[in-house]
Design a protein around this motif. Structure first.
Motif, short mmCIF file in Angstrom:
data_model
loop_
_atom_site.label_atom_id
_atom_site.label_comp_id
_atom_site.label_asym_id
_atom_site.label_seq_id
_atom_site.Cartn_x
_atom_site.Cartn_y
_atom_site.Cartn_z
N HIS A 273 -16.88 -50.89 -14.78
CA HIS A 273 -18.40 -50.42 -15.04
C HIS A 273 -18.72 -49.68 -16.13
O HIS A 273 -19.36 -48.76 -15.94
CB HIS A 273 -18.83 -50.01 -13.47
CG HIS A 273 -18.41 -50.74 -12.40
ND1 HIS A 273 -18.79 -52.11 -12.28
CD2 HIS A 273 -17.57 -50.24 -11.46
CE1 HIS A 273 -18.23 -52.53 -11.18
NE2 HIS A 273 -17.31 -51.62 -10.68
N ASP B 170 -21.31 -51.42 -22.27
CA ASP B 170 -22.64 -52.31 -22.77
C ASP B 170 -22.06 -53.39 -23.53
O ASP B 170 -22.58 -54.54 -23.29
CB ASP B 170 -23.52 -51.52 -23.40
CG ASP B 170 -24.12 -50.22 -22.81
OD1 ASP B 170 -24.71 -50.53 -21.86
OD2 ASP B 170 -23.78 -49.19 -23.24
N LYS C 162 -20.97 -53.24 -17.77
CA LYS C 162 -21.97 -52.44 -17.02
C LYS C 162 -23.04 -53.64 -16.59
O LYS C 162 -22.87 -54.79 -17.36
CB LYS C 162 -22.64 -51.40 -17.86
CG LYS C 162 -22.24 -50.25 -18.22
CD LYS C 162 -22.84 -49.38 -19.33
CE LYS C 162 -22.41 -47.97 -19.47
NZ LYS C 162 -23.19 -47.26 -20.09
#
Length: 239
Positions: free
Chosen positions: A129, A132, A158
């Motif tokens: 997580h 981008d 993410k």
């Protein structure tokens, strides 16, 4: 998007690492690593390669990005400039020598937003997580275990994150990946194609993928994509 798959994991694959035997094996040749630098940086800048790719990927200030197979750092340093001091760049490679040279470059150019990670051939080892954008530039054809590699990469994105692949349209043993084969392997590992463009300025094509669904598929249910006689891979429809 349709694909052609040929076989599931083979429990008798004793030549593979035990942790990968639940995944299908790649039905394609793998290119040998011959260099940690795709081409001279001056030539790549003359074509506007990195700028073109970062524009396509909409890389912006403050983003966190990963450069898998960073090599000598061509994309790493340019990504650092694009994301700025509020962003972060993780440069990953499996070549210890390349990482050492890249580390010296990062110190020399005082790139405080860049960190280095040594990956594994079957696992990018990216934190979950966190990203981008994840970039895989002219290196996908060198991955011998694409299904476990992509499966382990899946959780690193993410929400809204994506994976960017730049490669040449030619057989994998000639240092490229046919687009249909790329699409099929990514879809098998739980990704969805969102953009594809042929781009002479990157000496190949640009492809972008996002996670599909709420999690990666179960390894035992994945099937290998058949490269075919010409290495083209499964049939894939348009976007």
């Amino acid at each position: 998007m349709a694909l052609t798959a040929c076989r599931a994991a083979d429990a008798g694959d004793t030549d593979r690492a035990p942790r990968n035997r639940a995944f299908p094996s790649a039905d394609r040749p793998v290119a040998k690593v011959v260099s940690t630098q795709w081409a001279p940086e001056e030539a790549r800048d003359k074509q506007g390669e990195a700028t073109s790719v970062m524009d396509e990927a909409e890389v912006a200030s403050g983003m966190t990005v990963a450069d898998i197979g960073a090599g000598e750092g061509y994309y790493t340093v340019r990504l650092a400039a694009r994301v700025g001091p509020r962003g972060r760049v993780l440069a990953q490679d499996i070549d210890e020598g390349a990482l050492g040279r890249l580390g010296a470059r990062i110190e020399r150019e005082q790139l405080t937003s860049v960190s280095i990670l040594r990956g594994a051939p079957d696992d990018p080892r990216l934190p979950a997580h966190s990203f981008d954008r994840v970039f895989m530039i002219h290196m996908y054809h060198e991955i011998a275990e694409p299904y476990p590699f992509l499966w382990r990469l899946w959780p690193s994105l993410k929400p809204g994150g994506s994976v960017i692949v730049v490669d040449a349209d030619r057989p994998t043993d000639r240092h490229g990946t046919p687009p249909a084969l790329l699409f099929c392997e990514f879809e098998t590992a739980g990704f969805r194609l969102t953009a594809f463009r042929r781009k002479p300025d990157v000496s190949g094509y640009y492809a972008q993928f996002v996670p599909a669904g709420s999690g990666p598929p179960e390894p035992s249910k994945m099937q290998s994509c058949h490269a075919g006689a010409n290495g083209s891979g499964g049939k894939v429809g348009g976007l």
